[in-house]
Design a protein around this motif. Structure first.
Motif, short mmCIF file in Angstrom:
data_model
loop_
_atom_site.label_atom_id
_atom_site.label_comp_id
_atom_site.label_asym_id
_atom_site.label_seq_id
_atom_site.Cartn_x
_atom_site.Cartn_y
_atom_site.Cartn_z
N LYS A 92 130.41 72.44 20.53
CA LYS A 92 129.76 71.70 21.27
C LYS A 92 129.86 70.54 20.15
CE LYS A 92 127.67 69.07 25.27
NZ LYS A 92 127.26 70.07 26.54
N GLU A 93 128.47 71.16 19.80
CA GLU A 93 127.75 70.12 18.50
C GLU A 93 128.11 69.41 17.45
OE1 GLU A 93 124.23 69.07 18.93
OE2 GLU A 93 124.36 70.76 20.76
N LEU A 94 128.90 70.81 16.80
CA LEU A 94 130.27 70.15 16.11
C LEU A 94 130.73 68.61 16.53
CD1 LEU A 94 131.45 73.52 14.46
CD2 LEU A 94 129.87 71.81 13.32
N CYS A 95 131.20 68.83 17.45
CA CYS A 95 132.36 67.50 18.28
C CYS A 95 131.68 66.23 18.20
CB CYS A 95 132.42 67.66 19.34
SG CYS A 95 134.48 69.14 19.44
N LYS A 96 129.94 66.45 18.44
CA LYS A 96 128.77 65.52 18.70
C LYS A 96 128.86 64.55 17.57
CE LYS A 96 126.58 66.85 23.01
NZ LYS A 96 125.21 67.14 23.00
N ILE A 97 128.97 65.60 16.13
CA ILE A 97 128.56 65.45 15.26
C ILE A 97 129.76 64.32 14.21
CG2 ILE A 97 128.40 65.72 12.32
CD1 ILE A 97 126.98 68.61 13.68
N GLU A 98 131.10 64.86 14.40
CA GLU A 98 131.91 64.25 14.07
C GLU A 98 132.11 62.56 14.55
OE1 GLU A 98 134.22 64.52 11.37
OE2 GLU A 98 133.04 67.11 11.54
N VAL A 99 132.22 63.13 16.42
CA VAL A 99 132.30 62.48 16.93
C VAL A 99 131.25 60.63 16.56
CG1 VAL A 99 131.88 61.21 19.19
CG2 VAL A 99 133.03 62.79 19.01
N LYS A 100 129.86 61.05 16.02
CA LYS A 100 129.09 59.96 16.01
C LYS A 100 129.09 59.46 14.15
CE LYS A 100 125.10 62.06 17.90
NZ LYS A 100 124.19 62.93 18.05
N ARG A 101 130.32 60.70 13.47
CA ARG A 101 130.20 59.93 12.39
C ARG A 101 131.14 58.66 12.83
NH1 ARG A 101 132.99 64.23 8.27
NH2 ARG A 101 132.96 62.78 6.67
N LEU A 102 131.97 59.50 13.22
CA LEU A 102 132.85 58.19 14.00
C LEU A 102 132.90 57.35 13.80
CD1 LEU A 102 136.22 60.54 15.25
CD2 LEU A 102 136.77 59.03 13.47
N LEU A 103 131.27 57.03 14.73
CA LEU A 103 131.65 55.72 15.68
C LEU A 103 130.28 54.96 14.45
CD1 LEU A 103 130.15 56.60 18.90
CD2 LEU A 103 132.24 55.65 18.68
N LYS A 104 130.26 55.38 13.15
CA LYS A 104 129.49 54.97 12.38
C LYS A 104 130.13 54.47 11.39
CE LYS A 104 125.12 57.89 11.98
NZ LYS A 104 124.59 58.38 11.22
N GLN A 105 131.56 54.31 11.65
CA GLN A 105 132.54 54.02 10.55
C GLN A 105 132.77 52.87 10.62
OE1 GLN A 105 133.71 54.91 8.05
NE2 GLN A 105 132.19 56.25 8.36
N LYS A 106 132.35 51.25 10.26
CA LYS A 106 132.17 49.79 10.46
C LYS A 106 133.69 49.77 10.33
CE LYS A 106 127.91 48.57 8.10
NZ LYS A 106 126.81 48.25 6.94
N PHE A 107 135.01 50.68 9.63
CA PHE A 107 135.94 49.94 9.65
C PHE A 107 136.76 50.00 11.11
CE2 PHE A 107 135.49 52.04 5.42
CZ PHE A 107 136.12 50.68 4.85
N ILE A 108 136.67 50.80 11.83
CA ILE A 108 136.85 50.63 13.40
C ILE A 108 136.90 49.31 13.69
CG2 ILE A 108 136.89 52.03 15.42
CD1 ILE A 108 135.83 54.15 14.41
N TYR A 109 135.55 48.97 14.04
CA TYR A 109 135.29 47.53 14.04
C TYR A 109 135.80 46.42 13.55
CZ TYR A 109 131.58 51.23 16.35
OH TYR A 109 131.13 51.66 16.98
N LEU A 110 135.85 46.27 12.39
CA LEU A 110 136.60 45.34 11.35
C LEU A 110 138.38 45.33 12.33
CD1 LEU A 110 134.85 45.98 7.92
CD2 LEU A 110 134.47 43.88 9.81
N PHE A 111 138.77 46.39 12.21
CA PHE A 111 140.00 46.36 12.16
C PHE A 111 139.89 45.64 13.65
CE2 PHE A 111 143.60 48.88 14.53
CZ PHE A 111 144.74 48.19 13.65
N LEU A 112 139.04 46.19 14.88
CA LEU A 112 139.25 46.03 15.97
C LEU A 112 139.32 44.37 16.35
CD1 LEU A 112 137.48 48.66 17.84
CD2 LEU A 112 140.31 47.50 18.32
#
Length: 254
Positions: free
Chosen positions: A2-22
């Motif tokens: 569960k903690e590993l999944c939280k870490i991966e999700v946080k890494r994803l949410l920190k990616q500016k590329f996602i927000y730039l793409f949207l």
């Protein structure tokens, strides 16, 4: 795990590329709804007004996203989370051997597939938002609204299956460039199949089920027709994950 999944999700949410793409997709949606779907530009851009305006606009934009743009974007994001970790040696560390290593793959799989679902929801909100601004409540007219909603749900499953394939390919590719190239070739093959072998729509191949779902154009489309696509997706989703897990086990510890 569960903690590993939280870490991966946080890494994803920190990616500016996602927000730039949207943001970029929002600009494209605005352009298509307000500028490129005017009568004067229909012929110039080879756009069928019946397939790109009013209640059909959200489906027009999901084609734009799901057939090429979305999978290539997810291939880029996946390269950050799989290839960079692999090339840096993170996936080869002795402490990641066995159960912990498998848990890392599961968490990456869950977070990346979750990102696919989130992106589709964001695309849905963006396209209907701009469509409503342009055409008003007409975009929610029945039965087209229900048909389009079904397509978004089915295509979400299709793109999650595609993401499983991207993860699998990323474990074999040496860098992000190779991964992007392979996925682009797969998408081009799918495009040729959909154009030339449309009668074989029951045969799922990579992202081919996206095209399969997009031809659901009737309110009373056969339930069995829809179910076939879901079954093919689930079978390939399980297969791609199984092959990715086996590859993860074989990564050498140096």
């Amino acid at each position: 795990m569960k903690e590993l999944c939280k870490i991966e999700v946080k890494r994803l949410l920190k990616q500016k590329f996602i927000y730039l793409f949207l943001f970029g997709f929002s600009v494209a949606a605005y352009a298509y709804s307000h500028l490129l779907t005017t009568p004067d530009l229909y012929d110039m851009l080879n756009i069928n007004p019946q397939e790109a305006s009013n209640a059909m606009f959200p489906e027009f934009m999901v084609r734009f996203y799901a057939i090429t743009v979305g999978p290539l974007f997810m291939a880029f994001i996946t390269s950050i989370y799989i290839n960079e970790d692999k090339m840096s040696g993170m996936l080869k560390q002795p402490l990641l051997h066995g159960k912990i290593r498998k848990d890392i793959l599961k968490c990456k799989f869950i977070s990346l597939c979750g990102l696919n679902a989130f992106m589709m929801f964001a695309i849905y909100v963006i396209t209907y938002g701009f469509a409503f601004i342009k055409w008003g409540s007409e975009v929610f007219s029945f039965p087209q609204f229900t048909i389009t909603l079904q397509k978004y749900l089915f295509i979400t499953l299709s793109l999650i299956t595609m993401e499983a394939l991207i993860i699998l390919v990323s474990l074999y590719s040496r860098n992000a460039v190779i991964l992007m190239g392979v996925i682009f070739c797969i998408l081009m093959v799918d495009n040729l199949i959909s154009i030339n072998l449309g009668s074989f729509s029951n045969l799922f191949m990579f992202n081919y089920s996206t095209y399969y779902y997009l031809i659901i154009n009737k309110e009373n489309a056969d339930v069995l027709f829809k179910l076939k696509g879901v079954i093919y997706d689930l079978i390939y989703l399980i297969l791609f994950y199984y092959l990715a897990a086996r590859k993860m086990d074989k990564i050498e510890i140096n």
